[in-house]
Design a protein around this motif. Structure first.
Motif, mmCIF file in Angstrom:
data_model
loop_
_atom_site.group_PDB
_atom_site.id
_atom_site.type_symbol
_atom_site.label_atom_id
_atom_site.label_comp_id
_atom_site.label_asym_id
_atom_site.label_seq_id
_atom_site.Cartn_x
_atom_site.Cartn_y
_atom_site.Cartn_z
ATOM 1 N N GLY A 180 0.777 -1.230 0.000
ATOM 2 C CA GLY A 180 0.000 0.000 0.000
ATOM 3 C C GLY A 180 0.808 1.278 0.000
ATOM 4 N N ARG A 181 2.152 1.182 0.089
ATOM 5 C CA ARG A 181 2.961 2.405 0.127
ATOM 6 C C ARG A 181 2.989 3.098 -1.224
ATOM 7 N N SER A 183 0.820 3.405 -3.599
ATOM 8 C CA SER A 183 -0.400 4.160 -3.919
ATOM 9 C C SER A 183 -0.831 5.098 -2.804
ATOM 10 N N ALA A 184 -0.062 5.173 -1.714
ATOM 11 C CA ALA A 184 -0.517 5.860 -0.507
ATOM 12 C C ALA A 184 -0.765 7.350 -0.706
ATOM 13 N N THR A 185 0.130 8.035 -1.417
ATOM 14 C CA THR A 185 -0.056 9.486 -1.579
ATOM 15 C C THR A 185 -1.296 9.771 -2.412
ATOM 16 N N GLY A 186 -1.455 9.025 -3.512
ATOM 17 C CA GLY A 186 -2.640 9.201 -4.348
ATOM 18 C C GLY A 186 -3.923 8.859 -3.616
ATOM 19 N N PHE A 187 -3.883 7.803 -2.813
ATOM 20 C CA PHE A 187 -5.058 7.426 -2.015
ATOM 21 C C PHE A 187 -5.400 8.542 -1.029
ATOM 22 N N GLY A 188 -4.372 9.122 -0.418
ATOM 23 C CA GLY A 188 -4.597 10.215 0.511
ATOM 24 C C GLY A 188 -5.200 11.436 -0.172
ATOM 25 N N VAL A 189 -4.740 11.744 -1.380
ATOM 26 C CA VAL A 189 -5.314 12.868 -2.133
ATOM 27 C C VAL A 189 -6.791 12.602 -2.416
ATOM 28 N N ALA A 190 -7.103 11.370 -2.823
ATOM 29 C CA ALA A 190 -8.505 11.019 -3.087
ATOM 30 C C ALA A 190 -9.357 11.148 -1.827
ATOM 31 N N GLN A 361 -5.351 -3.429 6.676
ATOM 32 C CA GLN A 361 -4.966 -2.681 7.877
ATOM 33 C C GLN A 361 -4.273 -1.375 7.504
ATOM 34 N N VAL A 362 -3.379 -1.432 6.506
ATOM 35 C CA VAL A 362 -2.672 -0.224 6.073
ATOM 36 C C VAL A 362 -3.668 0.832 5.604
ATOM 37 N N ARG A 363 -4.599 0.423 4.737
ATOM 38 C CA ARG A 363 -5.573 1.379 4.198
ATOM 39 C C ARG A 363 -6.489 1.908 5.293
#
Length: 409
Positions: A180-181, A183-190, A361-363
């Motif tokens: 999950g690392r 995609s993490a920044t993009g997921f956070g932006v979303a 868990q990460v997400r």
């Protein structure tokens, strides 16, 4: 205005509200350490390549220094200084136990072979190995670097200090990275887009979105938003842009970019300029490329109803003033793109524990951190009648200043 000056301008706007003394202000804006090294390697041609590498460590009052490494022709000491400062405030906004750092190498990674990139990375690591480490300073990927570069750094560092995967984050999953690392920044932006739309009584489903930059951050943000029903109507990269008012198939575009390395030529949209994408008439505009894309003139022409900053430092102060005057809300970079450092924190924790978390868990943990931070900053903004950027700096400065005071300056 240069990057460090811009970061300090935003700092000052919030610091005035906290009534900081001149001495405390100087303490909080002055980097703790700045390192510049010459990185000399043998190129594939046999000639010597001379590069300059930088690492600026801004503040570690709340934990080890933390921040990305860039490989880009624009890397210099001022950019590293400004971005290191932003990392200090970013880690404080989302309340992870790190300070701020940044750095990289002034080079063009697109014209270097894989062998040259590896030699450059290993030599740079040799030069800075004594100032980084799992409890000192933990680099991560940034523009022009990726999981492979982090793997080389980890391996080279281990020659000096033994097995220490926690020295860097953003590593390949197969080499002690976190699921999950990437995609993490993009997921956070979303997530930031979702929460901001929610606080203005709208939903992601049916919203129109333009994304400037289709690298790691922009592509993943577009994917998550499209999955939730948003219509991605414009996308740009360094080579140009594409538009489709009916919506762009993001997965098909990602496949096209993987094979051609640019959004241009995608059959599911018509070509346009990068500027056309920035000036799209959309609900949400996501700048997710280089910093400094919004100057005063561009800000006056923007037609988006809100801006969510996926890139670091995309808005110059004079442009920020225009957005505020026009009533265009901006979710600032130190909040909107903090998903990367949140999951970097999770990766660091997993490395220290020698244990791996599942993606769910990460997400889940990332979403909780992002949502809590977003509503904290939004509520400060509403209560104190401040732009969200000033509210975010206000929260961050208070936390960092309190850490200094409790530890003893």
């Amino acid at each position: 205005m240069q990057a460090f000056e811009a970061a300090n301008h935003y700092f000052d706007q919030a610091a005035r509200l906290l009534d900081l003394s001149d001495n405390i202000r100087t303490l909080l804006i002055t980097p703790d350490r700045e390192v510049r090294v010459e990185v000399v390697i043998e190129m594939d041609s046999g000639r010597l390549g001379n590069f300059l590498g930088y690492r600026v460590q801004h503040d570690n009052s709340r934990g080890p220094f933390k921040g990305g490494l860039r490989y880009h022709p624009a890397v210099d000491d001022d950019e590293a200084r400004g971005l290191a400062s932003l990392m200090t405030w970013k880690t404080a906004v989302v309340d992870v136990p790190f300070g701020g750092a940044k750095g990289g190498v002034n080079c063009d990674p697109t014209i270097l072979s894989k062998g040259e990139l590896e030699r450059l990375t290993r030599r740079f690591t040799q030069k800075i190995h004594d100032v980084i480490g799992p409890v000192k300073d933990i680099p991560a990927p940034d523009m022009g670097t990726d999981a492979q570069v982090m793997a080389w750094i980890m391996n080279e560092y281990s020659k000096y200090s033994g097995f220490n995967p926690a020295v860097v984050t953003g590593k390949p999953v197969e080499l002690h990275g976190s699921i999950g690392r990437e995609s993490a920044t993009g997921f956070g932006v979303a997530l930031a887009v979702r929460e901001m739309l929610g606080r203005t009584k709208r939903t992601v489903g049916g919203s129109t979105v333009a994304v400037q930059g289709f690298g790691n951050v922009g592509s993943h943000a577009a994917r998550f938003l499209a999955k939730d029903g948003a219509r991605i109507v414009a996308v740009a990269d360094a080579h140009g842009g594409i538009q489709n008012p009916d919506g762009i198939d993001v997965e098909a575009l990602a496949s096209h970019v993987a094979s051609t390395r640019k959004v241009g030529g995608f059959e599911g949209a018509r070509p346009c300029s990068n500027e056309d994408v920035l000036l799209s008439d959309v609900d949400v505009l996501i700048p997710a490329a280089l910093g400094g894309v919004f100057d005063k003139a561009t800000a006056e022409a923007v037609r988006a109803r809100m801006i969510v900053e996926g890139a670091n430092g995309p808005t110059w102060p004079e442009a920020d003033d225009v957005f505020n005057a026009r009533g265009i809300p901006v979710v600032p970079d130190i909040l909107a793109n903090a998903g990367g450092v949140i999951v970097s924190y999770f990766e660091w924790v997993q490395n220290l524990q020698n244990f791996r978390w599942p993606l769910e868990q990460v997400r889940r943990e990332q979403e909780q951190k992002m949502v809590d931070a977003f509503h904290d900053i939004f509520d400060i903004s509403e209560r104190m009648k401040l732009p969200m950027r000033t509210a975010a700096f206000y929260r961050a400065i208070a936390r960092v200043g309190r850490a200094h005071a409790l530890a003893g300056i």
